[in-house]
Design a protein around this motif. Sequence first.
Motif, short mmCIF file in Angstrom:
data_model
loop_
_atom_site.label_atom_id
_atom_site.label_comp_id
_atom_site.label_asym_id
_atom_site.label_seq_id
_atom_site.Cartn_x
_atom_site.Cartn_y
_atom_site.Cartn_z
N PRO A 53 0.51 -0.89 -0.23
CA PRO A 53 -0.34 0.12 -0.53
C PRO A 53 0.83 1.65 -0.36
O PRO A 53 0.53 2.10 -0.85
N SER A 54 1.65 1.59 0.90
CA SER A 54 2.68 2.20 0.97
C SER A 54 4.22 1.58 1.47
O SER A 54 3.91 1.54 2.56
N LEU A 55 5.34 2.73 1.07
CA LEU A 55 6.53 2.52 1.45
C LEU A 55 6.81 3.70 2.77
O LEU A 55 7.73 2.35 3.86
N ASP A 56 6.25 3.78 3.33
CA ASP A 56 6.07 4.96 4.28
C ASP A 56 5.60 4.60 5.44
O ASP A 56 4.90 4.86 6.58
N THR A 57 4.74 2.97 6.06
CA THR A 57 4.77 2.21 7.10
C THR A 57 5.32 0.93 6.88
O THR A 57 5.88 0.43 6.24
N THR A 64 9.39 -4.40 1.93
CA THR A 64 10.12 -3.71 0.78
C THR A 64 11.55 -4.86 0.60
O THR A 64 12.96 -4.92 0.14
N LYS A 65 12.57 -3.82 1.64
CA LYS A 65 13.41 -4.22 2.15
C LYS A 65 13.92 -5.50 3.15
O LYS A 65 15.17 -5.97 2.33
N ARG A 66 12.63 -6.87 2.92
CA ARG A 66 13.02 -7.86 3.08
C ARG A 66 13.61 -8.57 2.11
O ARG A 66 14.04 -9.31 1.20
N ILE A 83 5.45 -2.70 -6.51
CA ILE A 83 5.23 -1.16 -7.29
C ILE A 83 3.99 -1.01 -4.85
O ILE A 83 3.78 -2.30 -4.71
N SER A 84 4.08 0.12 -5.59
CA SER A 84 2.74 0.83 -4.99
C SER A 84 1.89 2.08 -5.49
O SER A 84 2.43 2.24 -6.29
N CYS A 85 0.99 2.99 -5.06
CA CYS A 85 0.85 3.87 -5.10
C CYS A 85 1.37 4.92 -4.28
O CYS A 85 1.12 6.52 -5.24
#
Length: 168
Positions: A53-57, A64-66, A83-85
């Motif tokens: 949904p969002s990298l900032d969560t 994503t790091k994993r 892929i995110s929005c």
Amino acid sequence: MVQITFKQNPVTLPGNEVKVGEQAPHFTVLSNGLEPKTLQDFEGKVRLISVVPSLDTGVCSDQTKRFSEEAAALGDNVEVLSISCDLPFAQKRWTEINGVDSITTLSDHRDLSFGDAYGLTMQELRLLARSIFVVDENDKVAYVEYVSEGTDHPDYDKAIEAVRELTN
């Protein structure tokens, strides 16, 4: 139709569920440099597509790091896409801050091409539902996980195993 929740609340995912054995739907997303990217831009490789949904969560960041940590061990014939929005600028900032450089982050914010093609757009939130897809060199879907609760982690080990089965 896939049914998921986000923070325990049901969300609507219009579109079709992608299933193992099908041809991967085509899509157009944006790179961090604002260039259009499609599935064909990564043709000839196994693609692990990690959708958040969002990298900032927290969970999205961890996911994503994993996959970034796993990417190097998967070999040169594997492309890991996240892929995110999130806006491409936010994705670029996130990758720089977190030292993530072994995967490609792509944005579906412009027209939800990926989300609509893969049945992942959470209508109520205009975000993508957490999921994992593994696509082989011939664009055939080899693995799918739609995470039933959007704040839960995917099954990392099963996704990595699906990639390894295609590359061994």
